[in-house]
Design a protein around this motif. Sequence first.
Motif, PDB file in Angstrom:
ATOM      1  N   ARG A 161      -1.106  -1.558   2.505  1.00 32.34           N
ATOM      2  CA  ARG A 161      -1.374  -2.821   3.198  1.00 32.34           C
ATOM      3  C   ARG A 161      -0.095  -3.596   3.506  1.00 32.34           C
ATOM      4  N   GLN A 162       0.873  -3.477   2.587  1.00 27.77           N
ATOM      5  CA  GLN A 162       2.128  -4.198   2.798  1.00 27.77           C
ATOM      6  C   GLN A 162       2.904  -3.613   3.972  1.00 27.77           C
ATOM      7  N   ALA A 163       2.632  -2.354   4.251  1.00 25.87           N
ATOM      8  CA  ALA A 163       3.353  -1.671   5.330  1.00 25.87           C
ATOM      9  C   ALA A 163       2.617  -1.798   6.660  1.00 25.87           C
ATOM     10  N   ALA A 164       1.558  -2.601   6.701  1.00 29.16           N
ATOM     11  CA  ALA A 164       0.824  -2.819   7.954  1.00 29.16           C
ATOM     12  C   ALA A 164       1.381  -4.067   8.632  1.00 29.16           C
ATOM     13  N   PHE A 165       1.949  -3.888   9.799  1.00 30.49           N
ATOM     14  CA  PHE A 165       2.549  -5.014  10.510  1.00 30.49           C
ATOM     15  C   PHE A 165       1.640  -5.450  11.643  1.00 30.49           C
ATOM     16  N   HIS A 166       1.558  -6.752  11.827  1.00 29.23           N
ATOM     17  CA  HIS A 166       0.725  -7.273  12.905  1.00 29.23           C
ATOM     18  C   HIS A 166       1.497  -7.283  14.219  1.00 29.23           C
ATOM     19  N   PHE A 167       0.746  -7.262  15.318  1.00 28.25           N
ATOM     20  CA  PHE A 167       1.378  -7.372  16.621  1.00 28.25           C
ATOM     21  C   PHE A 167       2.102  -8.707  16.734  1.00 28.25           C
ATOM     22  N   ARG A 168       3.141  -8.712  17.515  1.00 30.31           N
ATOM     23  CA  ARG A 168       3.975  -9.888  17.806  1.00 30.31           C
ATOM     24  C   ARG A 168       4.821 -10.317  16.613  1.00 30.31           C
ATOM     25  N   GLN A 169       4.647  -9.658  15.507  1.00 31.98           N
ATOM     26  CA  GLN A 169       5.503  -9.924  14.360  1.00 31.98           C
ATOM     27  C   GLN A 169       6.831  -9.217  14.615  1.00 31.98           C
ATOM     28  N   THR A 170       7.916  -9.869  14.299  1.00 35.22           N
ATOM     29  CA  THR A 170       9.209  -9.202  14.469  1.00 35.22           C
ATOM     30  C   THR A 170       9.336  -8.118  13.406  1.00 35.22           C
ATOM     31  N   LEU A 171       9.514  -6.901  13.872  1.00 30.06           N
ATOM     32  CA  LEU A 171       9.598  -5.778  12.933  1.00 30.06           C
ATOM     33  C   LEU A 171      11.004  -5.682  12.362  1.00 30.06           C
ATOM     34  N   PRO A 172      11.116  -5.145  11.140  1.00 25.93           N
ATOM     35  CA  PRO A 172      12.458  -4.842  10.631  1.00 25.93           C
ATOM     36  C   PRO A 172      13.142  -3.840  11.564  1.00 25.93           C
ATOM     37  N   LYS A 173      14.452  -3.826  11.555  1.00 22.47           N
ATOM     38  CA  LYS A 173      15.174  -2.998  12.530  1.00 22.47           C
ATOM     39  C   LYS A 173      14.852  -1.519  12.386  1.00 22.47           C
ATOM     40  N   TYR A 174      14.751  -1.043  11.150  1.00 25.66           N
ATOM     41  CA  TYR A 174      14.478   0.381  10.946  1.00 25.66           C
ATOM     42  C   TYR A 174      13.231   0.568  10.095  1.00 25.66           C
ATOM     43  N   LEU A 175      12.316   1.393  10.600  1.00 29.18           N
ATOM     44  CA  LEU A 175      11.124   1.786   9.848  1.00 29.18           C
ATOM     45  C   LEU A 175      11.363   3.210   9.376  1.00 29.18           C
ATOM     46  N   LEU A 176      11.309   3.438   8.080  1.00 24.09           N
ATOM     47  CA  LEU A 176      11.785   4.711   7.540  1.00 24.09           C
ATOM     48  C   LEU A 176      10.763   5.413   6.657  1.00 24.09           C
ATOM     49  N   PHE A 177      10.583   6.713   6.902  1.00 20.52           N
ATOM     50  CA  PHE A 177       9.923   7.577   5.943  1.00 20.52           C
ATOM     51  C   PHE A 177      11.037   8.109   5.039  1.00 20.52           C
ATOM     52  N   THR A 178      10.997   7.730   3.795  1.00 17.27           N
ATOM     53  CA  THR A 178      12.135   7.995   2.923  1.00 17.27           C
ATOM     54  C   THR A 178      11.777   8.920   1.776  1.00 17.27           C
ATOM     55  N   SER A 179      12.677   9.846   1.534  1.00 20.33           N
ATOM     56  CA  SER A 179      12.519  10.800   0.436  1.00 20.33           C
ATOM     57  C   SER A 179      13.250  10.269  -0.790  1.00 20.33           C
ATOM     58  N   PRO A 180      12.766  10.595  -2.006  1.00 23.97           N
ATOM     59  CA  PRO A 180      13.544  10.239  -3.191  1.00 23.97           C
ATOM     60  C   PRO A 180      14.835  11.063  -3.293  1.00 23.97           C
ATOM     61  N   LYS A 181      14.893  12.168  -2.506  1.00 21.00           N
ATOM     62  CA  LYS A 181      16.100  13.006  -2.543  1.00 21.00           C
ATOM     63  C   LYS A 181      17.229  12.343  -1.761  1.00 21.00           C
ATOM     64  N   GLU A 182      18.429  12.540  -2.272  1.00 20.13           N
ATOM     65  CA  GLU A 182      19.583  11.886  -1.646  1.00 20.13           C
ATOM     66  C   GLU A 182      20.456  12.901  -0.920  1.00 20.13           C
ATOM     67  N   ASN A 183      21.183  12.426   0.072  1.00 22.02           N
ATOM     68  CA  ASN A 183      22.156  13.304   0.716  1.00 22.02           C
ATOM     69  C   ASN A 183      23.449  13.274  -0.103  1.00 22.02           C
ATOM     70  N   CYS A 184      24.480  13.957   0.375  1.00 25.27           N
ATOM     71  CA  CYS A 184      25.685  14.103  -0.448  1.00 25.27           C
ATOM     72  C   CYS A 184      26.394  12.767  -0.670  1.00 25.27           C
ATOM     73  N   TRP A 185      26.040  11.735   0.085  1.00 29.87           N
ATOM     74  CA  TRP A 185      26.675  10.431  -0.091  1.00 29.87           C
ATOM     75  C   TRP A 185      25.815   9.489  -0.914  1.00 29.87           C
ATOM     76  N   GLY A 186      24.724  10.004  -1.451  1.00 28.17           N
ATOM     77  CA  GLY A 186      23.896   9.165  -2.309  1.00 28.17           C
ATOM     78  C   GLY A 186      22.862   8.331  -1.556  1.00 28.17           C
ATOM     79  N   HIS A 187      22.752   8.544  -0.229  1.00 32.70           N
ATOM     80  CA  HIS A 187      21.723   7.824   0.528  1.00 32.70           C
ATOM     81  C   HIS A 187      20.436   8.625   0.544  1.00 32.70           C
TER      82      HIS A 187
END
Length: 217
Positions: A161-187
């Motif tokens: 529910r927290q990830a449901a955004f309403h229309f006309r709401q300013t969205l965050p710049k990046y919407l991300l599907f994120t893995s717990p796994k990190e790349n070689c730089w720790g991201h």
Amino acid sequence: MKAQDWAVEQVWYNGKFYRSPEELAQKYHAGEVDVVVLEDLWLQGQVLVLRTMSTVYNYDYIWDFIFYPNGVMEAKMHATGYVHATFYTPEGLRHGTRLHTHLIGNMHTHLLHYRVDLDVAGTRNSFQTLGMKLENITNPWSPEHQLVQPTLEQMAYPRERQAAFHFRQTLPKYLLFTSPKENCWGHQRSYRLQIHSMAEQVLPPGWQEERAVTWAR
Ligand SMILES: [Cu+2]
């Protein structure tokens, strides 16, 4: 990578889960899926398109799932077939444009909904956003001056529910599907979701038939 080397490992398609390219091929031979390899002029490579059609009343919808060599995936829908129209009257021009002697293409909305279960380096993914926040700091090498600079603001949304955004709401710049796994730089490894939609709130929330399409809010 050449298109003929592409391998389909697991595919969720038209409400069914395909575990092998053979299963998908069966559906392809049944005429329900087209695989089209297109030259991509922008990337100077080939893209793989999974395409299917669905006929709903007067419409023939074309559904494309496009896979680019750089890892980008794109979902597109086009409405083709017969246009939705009503009988022409001059007053009708408030609701659409005239197409023929007795015909108006009246305004209406096509609402569609993609349910995406994207695996990014495994199945334990979460939804996160990345935004920008300004901070006002003292310039380290010139303490008499203040400095306003952008910082990254990462947000986690543990509940759907927290990830449901309403229309006309300013969205965050990046919407991300994120893995717990990190790349070689720790991201954390992520896929960015980009929405190119002209969808809007069609009727006021809760108004009569709008309650039948609450998923479209
Ligand atoms: Cu239409």
